[in-house]
Design a protein around this motif. Sequence first.
Motif, PDB file in Angstrom:
ATOM      1  N   GLN A 519       0.873  -1.247  -0.049  1.00  0.00           N
ATOM      2  CA  GLN A 519      -0.371   0.012   0.498  1.00  0.00           C
ATOM      3  C   GLN A 519       1.193   0.743   0.084  1.00  0.00           C
ATOM      4  O   GLN A 519       0.362   2.107  -0.585  1.00  0.00           O
ATOM      5  N   VAL A 522       1.831   1.693  -3.445  1.00  0.00           N
ATOM      6  CA  VAL A 522       0.697   2.265  -4.801  1.00  0.00           C
ATOM      7  C   VAL A 522       0.062   3.833  -4.120  1.00  0.00           C
ATOM      8  O   VAL A 522      -0.076   3.820  -5.626  1.00  0.00           O
ATOM      9  N   ASP A 549      -3.738  -8.764 -10.076  1.00  0.00           N
ATOM     10  CA  ASP A 549      -3.884  -7.014  -9.116  1.00  0.00           C
ATOM     11  C   ASP A 549      -4.815  -6.423 -10.097  1.00  0.00           C
ATOM     12  O   ASP A 549      -3.856  -5.461 -10.458  1.00  0.00           O
ATOM     13  N   THR A 552      -5.403  -3.387  -7.150  1.00  0.00           N
ATOM     14  CA  THR A 552      -4.699  -2.216  -7.196  1.00  0.00           C
ATOM     15  C   THR A 552      -4.378  -1.190  -8.614  1.00  0.00           C
ATOM     16  O   THR A 552      -3.987  -0.155  -8.212  1.00  0.00           O
TER      17      THR A 552
END
Length: 586
Positions: A519, A522, A549, A552
Motif C-alpha cells: 500500500q 501504491v 492485481d 491495485t
Amino acid sequence: MENRIRNLLWTVSGDYAQEMKPDISLYRRSRPLALYDGIKQGALAKFYDKKYLGLYLLKKLYLGADEQLLTKMAQLCIEEAIGDRICLERPGIRNMQREAILDILDQEYLVIPGTGNIPEMLRLMVLRKRLDRLEHKKEAPVLSSMKKYMDLVKEAGNSQDTEALAFAIDRLYNKACEPDFEKEKGSFEQVMAVTMEELSEFDWKDLLDEELYEESLEDYAQQLADQIAGMEDSQVTEEMEEQRQTRHKIKILPPEALEKAHRYVELNFGKTYLKENEEKKINQLMCKGIHGDCSLYFTEGILKNPVMRNYQYEYAVRLKNKNVWLYHDKHRVVKRNVAQLTEMLRKSLILRSENQEILSDRGQILPARLWRIGRSRDALLFKKEQQGDQTDFVVDVLIDASGSQMNRQGHVALQAYMISKALGNVKIPHRVMSYCTFWDYTILHRLREYDDPDSASENIFNYVTSSNNRDGLAIKAAGYGLLGRREEKKIMIILSDGRPYDVIVNRPNAKNPKPYMGQYAVNDTAGEVRRLRNAGVSVLGVFAGEEKDLATEKKIFGKDFAYIRDITDFSRIVGRYLTKQLELEE
C-alpha cells in the motif's frame, strides 16, 4: 501439480506402480519443463528398463566418469530415442515438448557455447535440431566438427533395447567427454562387469550428499535414472530456486559496493545521454521525499550506447530478437490494430480542425428564421462560422520494464509499438520510455524521442525487463519532461502491471528505509498520477499484468485504465480513450 505430473507418468507408461517425486522447483522454473519431465519419465519406463540404465550409470561413475557430463550425454541419447516415439503415439505431447525445449534454450543458452566446449555445443545442436523438426522447419546444417558426435546421438535414437541404448550412451560419453576413458578406465563390457559387491564396498561419500548416503545404492541408481529422463540442467534449476527464495529479502549494501553501483548500471544498461550537470539537476529536482535516497539514470539502452559488448549486451540482443520474432508471428494482428487506431485518431483530428457553422445571436442573418421574432424564445437568428480547434497534442508512453514483466515482455513491446506507430502516422509528437529500478537507480530507457522520425518506433523492440520498479519516481520524472513541452494538450499512457515493488536493496543509514511495496508504494504511485492530472495531463493506465492485481491498478489510475485481455482488442480500447481526449468539447 504433483498429482498432475504423476498422472502424466502413469498415463504414458501405462504402469500405475511407477513412482516419482515431482520436482516442484522445476515447475517454478518452467511449467512446460515440469510437465514434460513427467511425460519423459513415463516414456522411459514404457520403452526401456530404467533399473538397468540406473545401474549402468552407477557403475560408470564407480569407474570414474563425471556425473554431470554423463547425465547430459544420457539425456541427449534418451531424448533422441523416445522423443519422436511419444509424439507419434500421443500427438498432443508435441507442443509440450516444443515449449520445454524453448524454455531450456531461453534459460540456459544466454551465450552460445564455444566450439571447444563439445558437450554443451552438442547439447545445443541436438535441442535446436529437435526444435526445427517440431516446428516443421528445415534443419540447420551440422558443423563438420560435430558430425561424428551427432551421428552417435542418431544411433542412440535407433536403439531397440535397453542394452543398446546404454551402449550408445557409453560411446557418446567416451567420444565427447573423455576420449581416453575406455583405455584408462574400462570399456562398456568392463563397466557392466562391475559387481554389486564392488559397488557396496566403494566409498561414495565424495559423490553423494549425506542424505543420499544413508539410502541404498538402489535408491541412488533410481535417482540417476530419473535425472537422465529429463532434459534440463539441474544446476540451473537449483540456482533459479535459490534466487527465488532470496529475492524478497532486503539486502543492506556496504558503502564500497555503492561506489561501484554507477559503473555497474552503466555496464548493464548503457551510457547515459545526459551531461553530468544535467543529471545532477534533475536528480535534485525529482529525488525528494520518499525518493530522497534514490537516483535517476537516463539512457538509450545498452544496444544503442554500450560501454562494451559484455554478457548483458548479448542477453539484450537475444531479448530484442524474441520481441522481433513475436512481432513477425503476429504482424497481421499488429498491422490491423495500427491501421484501425490510426484511422480513429485521424478522424478525430479532422473533426477538430474543420470549421463549423453554428446558430448565434450575432453574425450573418438567416431570413428563414425571422418568423420566430415574438413567437419563440429562441432568438438565434444568425449564423456564424466557428473556427476549428487547432490545439496541439503531445503523448508520453511509459512502460514498466521490471522483472515481473519478463513473461509478457514481447506482448508489452507490441502494445507500445502499436501506439507509437499510430501516433506517428497522424504526426502527433510522442516519446516512449521504459523504466526499472536497480539498487538505488531508477533507470529510464528512452526508446523514442518526441520528434524522432517514424522509423524510430522500431527501437521499441529494444525493450528488455529486469530488476524492480519504483513507479512513483519514474512517473514523476517522465511527467517533468512532458510538462515542459509547449503543446497545450498533454497525454501520458502508462503500461504497467499495477505492482510497484522495490525492496531488494537499501542504502546503509538510509533516510527512507521502508520497503517500497504494498500500500505504501501504491499510494505514492497513485499520488503522482493525481498530481499529473491536476497539472492538466490526461493519464491512462494500460494494464499489463495478472488479473489478481487488477484491484491495485484501479486504485492507481481510477476510471481511466484499460485491461486488454486479447491483443486483437487493443486498438478499439486504447483508441476509444485517445479519441475521447481529442474531442472538440473539453
